[in-house]
Design a protein around this motif. Structure first.
Motif, PDB file in Angstrom:
ATOM      1  N   GLN A 145       0.866  -1.179   0.000  1.00  0.00           N
ATOM      2  CA  GLN A 145       0.000   0.000   0.000  1.00  0.00           C
ATOM      3  C   GLN A 145       0.905   1.232   0.000  1.00  0.00           C
ATOM      4  OE1 GLN A 145      -3.372  -0.708  -0.253  1.00  0.00           O
ATOM      5  NE2 GLN A 145      -2.529  -2.795  -0.319  1.00  0.00           N
ATOM      6  N   VAL A 146       0.954   1.908  -1.143  1.00  0.00           N
ATOM      7  CA  VAL A 146       1.882   3.019  -1.346  1.00  0.00           C
ATOM      8  C   VAL A 146       1.099   4.279  -1.698  1.00  0.00           C
ATOM      9  CG1 VAL A 146       3.869   3.861  -2.660  1.00  0.00           C
ATOM     10  CG2 VAL A 146       3.635   1.407  -2.182  1.00  0.00           C
ATOM     11  N   ALA A 147       1.459   5.386  -1.081  1.00  0.00           N
ATOM     12  CA  ALA A 147       0.901   6.691  -1.424  1.00  0.00           C
ATOM     13  C   ALA A 147       2.060   7.636  -1.697  1.00  0.00           C
ATOM     14  CB  ALA A 147       0.019   7.225  -0.295  1.00  0.00           C
ATOM     15  N   GLY A 148       1.752   8.820  -2.189  1.00  0.00           N
ATOM     16  CA  GLY A 148       2.825   9.761  -2.439  1.00  0.00           C
ATOM     17  C   GLY A 148       2.330  11.036  -3.075  1.00  0.00           C
ATOM     18  N   SER A 149       3.245  11.990  -3.207  1.00  0.00           N
ATOM     19  CA  SER A 149       2.891  13.275  -3.801  1.00  0.00           C
ATOM     20  C   SER A 149       4.129  13.941  -4.367  1.00  0.00           C
ATOM     21  CB  SER A 149       2.237  14.183  -2.749  1.00  0.00           C
ATOM     22  OG  SER A 149       1.687  15.337  -3.339  1.00  0.00           O
ATOM     23  N   GLY A 150       3.998  14.480  -5.564  1.00  0.00           N
ATOM     24  CA  GLY A 150       5.097  15.169  -6.222  1.00  0.00           C
ATOM     25  C   GLY A 150       4.732  15.438  -7.667  1.00  0.00           C
ATOM     26  N   THR A 151       5.192  16.558  -8.188  1.00  0.00           N
ATOM     27  CA  THR A 151       4.945  16.858  -9.594  1.00  0.00           C
ATOM     28  C   THR A 151       5.847  15.990 -10.467  1.00  0.00           C
ATOM     29  OG1 THR A 151       6.622  18.611  -9.640  1.00  0.00           O
ATOM     30  CG2 THR A 151       4.377  19.244  -8.989  1.00  0.00           C
ATOM     31  N   ILE A 152       5.571  15.992 -11.763  1.00  0.00           N
ATOM     32  CA  ILE A 152       6.389  15.225 -12.694  1.00  0.00           C
ATOM     33  C   ILE A 152       6.600  16.033 -13.964  1.00  0.00           C
ATOM     34  CG2 ILE A 152       4.534  14.038 -13.939  1.00  0.00           C
ATOM     35  CD1 ILE A 152       7.683  12.273 -12.678  1.00  0.00           C
ATOM     36  N   THR A 153       7.778  15.924 -14.539  1.00  0.00           N
ATOM     37  CA  THR A 153       8.022  16.488 -15.860  1.00  0.00           C
ATOM     38  C   THR A 153       8.037  15.354 -16.870  1.00  0.00           C
ATOM     39  OG1 THR A 153      10.428  16.311 -15.627  1.00  0.00           O
ATOM     40  CG2 THR A 153       9.387  18.370 -14.889  1.00  0.00           C
ATOM     41  N   SER A 154       7.953  15.704 -18.135  1.00  0.00           N
ATOM     42  CA  SER A 154       7.890  14.664 -19.162  1.00  0.00           C
ATOM     43  C   SER A 154       9.151  13.812 -19.184  1.00  0.00           C
ATOM     44  CB  SER A 154       7.649  15.295 -20.537  1.00  0.00           C
ATOM     45  OG  SER A 154       8.682  16.210 -20.852  1.00  0.00           O
ATOM     46  N   ASP A 155      10.284  14.375 -18.717  1.00  0.00           N
ATOM     47  CA  ASP A 155      11.513  13.577 -18.674  1.00  0.00           C
ATOM     48  C   ASP A 155      11.735  12.920 -17.310  1.00  0.00           C
ATOM     49  OD1 ASP A 155      12.030  15.959 -17.405  1.00  0.00           O
ATOM     50  OD2 ASP A 155      14.058  16.175 -18.189  1.00  0.00           O
ATOM     51  N   GLY A 156      10.692  12.911 -16.451  1.00  0.00           N
ATOM     52  CA  GLY A 156      10.739  12.108 -15.233  1.00  0.00           C
ATOM     53  C   GLY A 156      11.314  12.772 -14.009  1.00  0.00           C
ATOM     54  N   GLN A 157      11.461  14.102 -13.997  1.00  0.00           N
ATOM     55  CA  GLN A 157      11.943  14.791 -12.806  1.00  0.00           C
ATOM     56  C   GLN A 157      10.775  15.004 -11.835  1.00  0.00           C
ATOM     57  OE1 GLN A 157      15.321  15.481 -12.454  1.00  0.00           O
ATOM     58  NE2 GLN A 157      15.389  14.308 -14.371  1.00  0.00           N
ATOM     59  N   VAL A 158      10.972  14.654 -10.575  1.00  0.00           N
ATOM     60  CA  VAL A 158       9.917  14.780  -9.561  1.00  0.00           C
ATOM     61  C   VAL A 158      10.142  16.068  -8.770  1.00  0.00           C
ATOM     62  CG1 VAL A 158       8.871  13.754  -7.501  1.00  0.00           C
ATOM     63  CG2 VAL A 158       9.635  12.293  -9.395  1.00  0.00           C
ATOM     64  N   GLY A 159       9.112  16.913  -8.702  1.00  0.00           N
ATOM     65  CA  GLY A 159       9.228  18.204  -8.045  1.00  0.00           C
ATOM     66  C   GLY A 159       8.451  18.266  -6.741  1.00  0.00           C
ATOM     67  N   GLY A 160       8.892  19.164  -5.866  1.00  0.00           N
ATOM     68  CA  GLY A 160       8.273  19.304  -4.555  1.00  0.00           C
ATOM     69  C   GLY A 160       6.962  20.067  -4.595  1.00  0.00           C
ATOM     70  N   ILE A 161       6.161  19.871  -3.570  1.00  0.00           N
ATOM     71  CA  ILE A 161       4.883  20.553  -3.440  1.00  0.00           C
ATOM     72  C   ILE A 161       4.651  20.862  -1.954  1.00  0.00           C
ATOM     73  CG2 ILE A 161       3.680  19.806  -5.521  1.00  0.00           C
ATOM     74  CD1 ILE A 161       3.313  17.918  -2.284  1.00  0.00           C
ATOM     75  N   SER A 162       3.640  21.651  -1.680  1.00  0.00           N
ATOM     76  CA  SER A 162       3.287  21.981  -0.299  1.00  0.00           C
ATOM     77  C   SER A 162       2.244  21.002   0.224  1.00  0.00           C
ATOM     78  CB  SER A 162       2.751  23.409  -0.221  1.00  0.00           C
ATOM     79  OG  SER A 162       1.592  23.541  -1.031  1.00  0.00           O
ATOM     80  N   GLY A 163       1.903  21.123   1.507  1.00  0.00           N
ATOM     81  CA  GLY A 163       0.833  20.309   2.081  1.00  0.00           C
ATOM     82  C   GLY A 163       1.221  18.898   2.455  1.00  0.00           C
ATOM     83  N   ILE A 164       2.518  18.592   2.478  1.00  0.00           N
ATOM     84  CA  ILE A 164       2.957  17.232   2.799  1.00  0.00           C
ATOM     85  C   ILE A 164       2.479  16.772   4.183  1.00  0.00           C
ATOM     86  CG2 ILE A 164       4.991  15.804   3.271  1.00  0.00           C
ATOM     87  CD1 ILE A 164       4.385  16.125   0.319  1.00  0.00           C
ATOM     88  N   PRO A 165       2.537  17.606   5.234  1.00  0.00           N
ATOM     89  CA  PRO A 165       2.074  17.136   6.547  1.00  0.00           C
ATOM     90  C   PRO A 165       0.629  16.639   6.527  1.00  0.00           C
ATOM     91  CG  PRO A 165       3.334  19.154   6.801  1.00  0.00           C
ATOM     92  CD  PRO A 165       3.128  18.968   5.331  1.00  0.00           C
ATOM     93  N   GLN A 166      -0.255  17.363   5.847  1.00  0.00           N
ATOM     94  CA  GLN A 166      -1.655  16.946   5.779  1.00  0.00           C
ATOM     95  C   GLN A 166      -1.824  15.720   4.881  1.00  0.00           C
ATOM     96  OE1 GLN A 166      -0.777  20.410   5.400  1.00  0.00           O
ATOM     97  NE2 GLN A 166      -1.104  20.461   7.622  1.00  0.00           N
ATOM     98  N   LYS A 167      -1.063  15.663   3.802  1.00  0.00           N
ATOM     99  CA  LYS A 167      -1.170  14.527   2.890  1.00  0.00           C
ATOM    100  C   LYS A 167      -0.687  13.230   3.552  1.00  0.00           C
ATOM    101  CE  LYS A 167      -0.970  17.239  -1.337  1.00  0.00           C
ATOM    102  NZ  LYS A 167      -0.286  17.517  -2.616  1.00  0.00           N
TER     103      LYS A 167
END
Length: 355
Positions: free
Chosen positions: A273-295
């Motif tokens: 059971q895996v969850a997660g959060s992060g943006t993605i670019t077309s070349d596979g770079q994962v970017g940071g986002i806000s709201g991690i504590p609540q997520k």
């Protein structure tokens, strides 16, 4: 009597101040959606046509933050104090979500655009990871006002070359690092000293035209000409992602992983059971986002064992009420996420974690 009147007045003012609308938001744990699951009507969240797709155990859940407040629905001080005392909520300045001059409707529209773009980038990143080729044709969306490109380039122009170097539009599954389409254009325009000109070969209405633009300093500090550019993607597989009214770009990584799992004969989670959060670019770079504590609270509440988080967001992890209850895995690229899932699948413990 004067003292009594003064106390009554002070009490009234104090009570009234608790009810005054304030320019702050409350962020609370939101919903989670398993990208490998189904919508309420029974249709898969990730629909695939044009290729064999598979169903596996386990979950790859995107998580959300629920916001209360905003310019049209401001919260009172009592509500904000209550949220501030809650271990799972956060009080944030209103302008973080609603910049000055933007209505809630405009913000909602922007988040919808970001969600759509993230789904396109997630599909491209997933196909790259699976060595499936596609085309990415860079088109000008618009020229930024008061920038060198204004009045020179037009919406719909196709960028054919930068400084005489043709823009690659076809991906190569054997080379995931190859930049194509708009990523190639942005990289090559920015890879020069600010003020150095750049030559662009454009196609407009079926005819080629060459323009030379002076560069200026962009928001990131690198050279820029003021072109908003996007790719017209031509994928060999039809992938439709449906998550209702949820907006924003933060589910990109989990969309990519969900697509990969659906297109793979073997489960990439091994039933975990895996969850997660992060943006993605077309070349596979994962970017940071806000709201991690609540997520993280949302993920743990709904049964996640592991939480994948962009390295840029690691600083938020210890602020969560769910800190210590989830195995938080740090990733910078989609390949990192796949490697972590392989370790989880094989029962290993050597995972890159947020320090």
């Amino acid at each position: 009597m004067t003292l009594v009147a003064a106390l009554v007045l002070l009490a009234g003012l104090g009570y009234g101040s608790l009810l005054l609308p304030m320019p702050y938001l409350v962020a609370a744990p939101g919903v989670t959606l398993n990208t490998l699951g189904e919508q309420e009507g029974g249709e898969p969240i990730i629909g695939i046509e044009g290729a064999d797709d598979y169903e596996h155990d386990g979950s790859l859940s995107m998580v959300t933050v629920q916001y209360a407040g905003g310019p049209d629905h401001r919260l009172n001080l009592f509500t904000l104090v209550t949220a501030w005392l809650s271990p799972s909520q956060a009080v944030l300045p209103e302008e973080l979500l609603f910049p000055a001059g933007r209505s809630q409707e405009e913000v909602a529209e922007r988040q919808t655009v970001q969600m759509n773009d993230s789904q396109t980038d997630a599909t491209a990143a997933a196909l790259n990871q699976l060595n499936i080729d596609y085309e990415a044709i860079p088109l000008v969306a618009e020229a930024v006002e008061d920038m060198p490109a204004e009045g020179v380039v037009e919406s719909g122009d196709r960028v054919l070359a930068v400084d005489g170097e043709p823009v690659p539009t076809g991906t190569s599954g054997d080379d995931k690092e190859q930049l194509v389409g708009s990523a190639f254009v942005v990289e090559h325009v920015g890879d020069r000293e600010v003020g150095e000109p750049v030559e662009l070969l454009l196609e407009r209405d079926g005819e080629e035209t060459e323009v030379e633009l002076e560069t200026v300093e962009g928001e990131s500090g690198s050279a820029a000409v003021g072109i908003l550019i996007a790719d017209d993607m031509d994928f060999p597989v039809d992938i439709d992602i449906s998550v209702g009214e949820i907006g924003g770009p933060s589910a990109g990584m989990m969309f990519s992983l969900g697509i990969i799992d659906r297109l793979s004969e073997e489960s990439i989670t091994g039933g975990a059971q895996v969850a997660g959060s992060g943006t993605i670019t077309s070349d596979g770079q994962v970017g940071g986002i806000s709201g991690i504590p609540q997520k993280m609270v949302s993920a743990r509440r709904d049964g996640a064992e592991y939480f994948l988080v962009a390295a840029e967001s690691c600083s938020q992890v210890a602020q969560s009420a769910a800190y210590g209850e989830l195995d938080v895995v740090r990733v910078e690229t989609l390949t990192d996420a796949m490697d972590a899932l392989e370790t989880i699948r094989e029962g290993g413990d050597d995972l890159p974690r947020c320090e």
